[in-house]
Design a protein around this motif. Structure first.
Motif, PDB file in Angstrom:
ATOM      1  N   GLY A  16      31.916 -17.498 -11.190  1.00 25.28           N
ATOM      2  CA  GLY A  16      31.046 -18.012 -10.150  1.00 25.28           C
ATOM      3  C   GLY A  16      30.979 -19.526 -10.069  1.00 25.28           C
ATOM      4  O   GLY A  16      31.969 -20.235 -10.281  1.00 25.28           O
ATOM      5  N   ILE A  17      29.790 -20.033  -9.764  1.00 18.84           N
ATOM      6  CA  ILE A  17      29.598 -21.462  -9.575  1.00 18.84           C
ATOM      7  C   ILE A  17      29.911 -22.230 -10.854  1.00 18.84           C
ATOM      8  O   ILE A  17      30.536 -23.300 -10.818  1.00 18.84           O
ATOM      9  CB  ILE A  17      28.163 -21.747  -9.107  1.00 18.84           C
ATOM     10  CG1 ILE A  17      27.937 -21.171  -7.714  1.00 18.84           C
ATOM     11  CG2 ILE A  17      27.874 -23.247  -9.094  1.00 18.84           C
ATOM     12  CD1 ILE A  17      26.494 -21.195  -7.262  1.00 18.84           C
ATOM     13  N   GLU A  20      33.591 -22.753 -11.306  1.00 18.61           N
ATOM     14  CA  GLU A  20      34.141 -23.720 -10.356  1.00 18.61           C
ATOM     15  C   GLU A  20      33.691 -25.140 -10.688  1.00 18.61           C
ATOM     16  O   GLU A  20      34.457 -26.096 -10.518  1.00 18.61           O
ATOM     17  CB  GLU A  20      33.744 -23.347  -8.933  1.00 18.61           C
ATOM     18  CG  GLU A  20      34.225 -24.308  -7.864  1.00 18.61           C
ATOM     19  CD  GLU A  20      35.735 -24.447  -7.756  1.00 18.61           C
ATOM     20  OE1 GLU A  20      36.180 -25.429  -7.141  1.00 18.61           O
ATOM     21  OE2 GLU A  20      36.474 -23.582  -8.303  1.00 18.61           O
ATOM     22  N   VAL A 192      25.852 -18.826  -2.032  1.00 14.65           N
ATOM     23  CA  VAL A 192      27.276 -18.847  -2.354  1.00 14.65           C
ATOM     24  C   VAL A 192      27.755 -17.424  -2.597  1.00 14.65           C
ATOM     25  O   VAL A 192      27.063 -16.610  -3.218  1.00 14.65           O
ATOM     26  CB  VAL A 192      27.536 -19.731  -3.589  1.00 14.65           C
ATOM     27  CG1 VAL A 192      29.013 -19.726  -3.956  1.00 14.65           C
ATOM     28  CG2 VAL A 192      27.060 -21.154  -3.328  1.00 14.65           C
ATOM     29  N   THR A 194      29.141 -15.174  -4.618  1.00 15.30           N
ATOM     30  CA  THR A 194      29.458 -14.916  -6.022  1.00 15.30           C
ATOM     31  C   THR A 194      28.965 -13.522  -6.386  1.00 15.30           C
ATOM     32  O   THR A 194      28.370 -12.824  -5.568  1.00 15.30           O
ATOM     33  CB  THR A 194      28.764 -15.947  -6.932  1.00 15.30           C
ATOM     34  OG1 THR A 194      27.333 -15.813  -6.782  1.00 15.30           O
ATOM     35  CG2 THR A 194      29.181 -17.368  -6.587  1.00 15.30           C
ATOM     36  N   ASP A 203      31.663 -20.774   0.517  1.00 16.90           N
ATOM     37  CA  ASP A 203      32.699 -20.724  -0.502  1.00 16.90           C
ATOM     38  C   ASP A 203      32.186 -21.328  -1.803  1.00 16.90           C
ATOM     39  O   ASP A 203      31.419 -22.292  -1.805  1.00 16.90           O
ATOM     40  CB  ASP A 203      33.935 -21.484  -0.026  1.00 16.90           C
ATOM     41  CG  ASP A 203      35.105 -21.303  -0.972  1.00 16.90           C
ATOM     42  OD1 ASP A 203      35.791 -20.279  -0.872  1.00 16.90           O
ATOM     43  OD2 ASP A 203      35.318 -22.203  -1.817  1.00 16.90           O
ATOM     44  N   VAL A 204      32.634 -20.775  -2.923  1.00 16.24           N
ATOM     45  CA  VAL A 204      32.151 -21.234  -4.224  1.00 16.24           C
ATOM     46  C   VAL A 204      32.496 -22.699  -4.458  1.00 16.24           C
ATOM     47  O   VAL A 204      31.749 -23.426  -5.121  1.00 16.24           O
ATOM     48  CB  VAL A 204      32.697 -20.333  -5.346  1.00 16.24           C
ATOM     49  CG1 VAL A 204      34.193 -20.502  -5.519  1.00 16.24           C
ATOM     50  CG2 VAL A 204      31.980 -20.593  -6.667  1.00 16.24           C
TER      51      VAL A 204
END
Length: 235
Positions: A16-17, A20, A192, A194, A203-204
């Protein structure tokens, strides 16, 4: 933007975030400690990301609810890296859309508070001695507009109450750490797409870019703020 390589710790970063954010930090040549409760998952994510980035990514076991493990990791980072420049408190649980505040499993609320608030608090305390060694120390709380009192109403109770408390923690730590030059800010990455946010969100990479705004604040930048994409979110 700070250009020299930094040591960055990201919690909840095997997907997920968080994953990234780890990738974007490492793509700039930083050393990233990619934290995950499951060491194998963290190491796998680090291996997958490493070929596409300039910096070094190391998967580490990081459970924000385990104070002994946090202390052990901080001791290891002390030896291997000598400091921490950025701590991104991303780990979170329970986007509990299936319940309401009047029909709630309080065990779920306790788990959310344990991870989303106390976990971020414990992680910050564990790495604070190493952050104080940095020339450009930053703490970033990955929060949510769901925790904004200005717009709060009915919603996922464990999640939004814990995020509101995380925002309060951000303000409190920012006040205490101002004299140490540690910038402490909360960021809403937006909705987001995810595993937690579900399909249909942004988008992430865009959500992580919102977090990176606080990671990259200059030394004279603000502390104790709540933003999305660099713009203020009402408390």
């Amino acid at each position: 933007m700070i250009t020299e390589p930094r040591i960055v710790v990201v919690t909840g970063a095997n997907r997920g975030i968080g994953r990234e954010v780890a990738r974007q930090c490492a793509s700039r040549g930083n050393t990233v400690l990619l934290g995950a409760r499951d060491l194998a998952a963290g190491e796998r994510a680090a291996r997958e990301l490493q070929p596409s980035v300039r910096g070094r990514i190391r998967g580490v076991r990081l459970d924000v609810t385990d104070t002994a493990a946090l202390a052990a990791l901080a001791a290891d980072v002390d030896v291997t890296e000598g400091r921490v420049d950025v701590l991104v408190n991303n780990a979170a649980v329970h986007y509990d859309t299936w319940q309401s505040a009047v029909d709630v499993d309080l065990a779920v609320v306790r788990e959310a508070i344990e991870t989303n608030v106390l976990g971020s608090w414990q992680a910050t305390l564990a790495f604070l001695p190493l952050l104080r060694r940095s020339a450009h120390p930053r703490v970033v709380m990955v929060s949510s507009e769901a925790g904004s009192l200005a717009s709060m109403g009915a919603g996922p109770p464990a999640y939004q109450v814990s995020k509101a408390a995380l925002n309060a923690l951000t303000r409190t730590l920012a006040g205490n750490l101002r004299r140490d030059r540690v910038l402490v800010n909360a960021v809403c990455p937006g909705w987001v797409a995810t595993d937690m946010g579900g399909p249909g969100g942004r988008d992430v990479a865009d959500g992580a870019a919102s977090v990176m705004h606080a990671v990259d604040l200059p030394d004279d930048g603000p502390t104790g703020t709540f933003t999305r994409d660099g713009r203020p979110v009402p408390w």
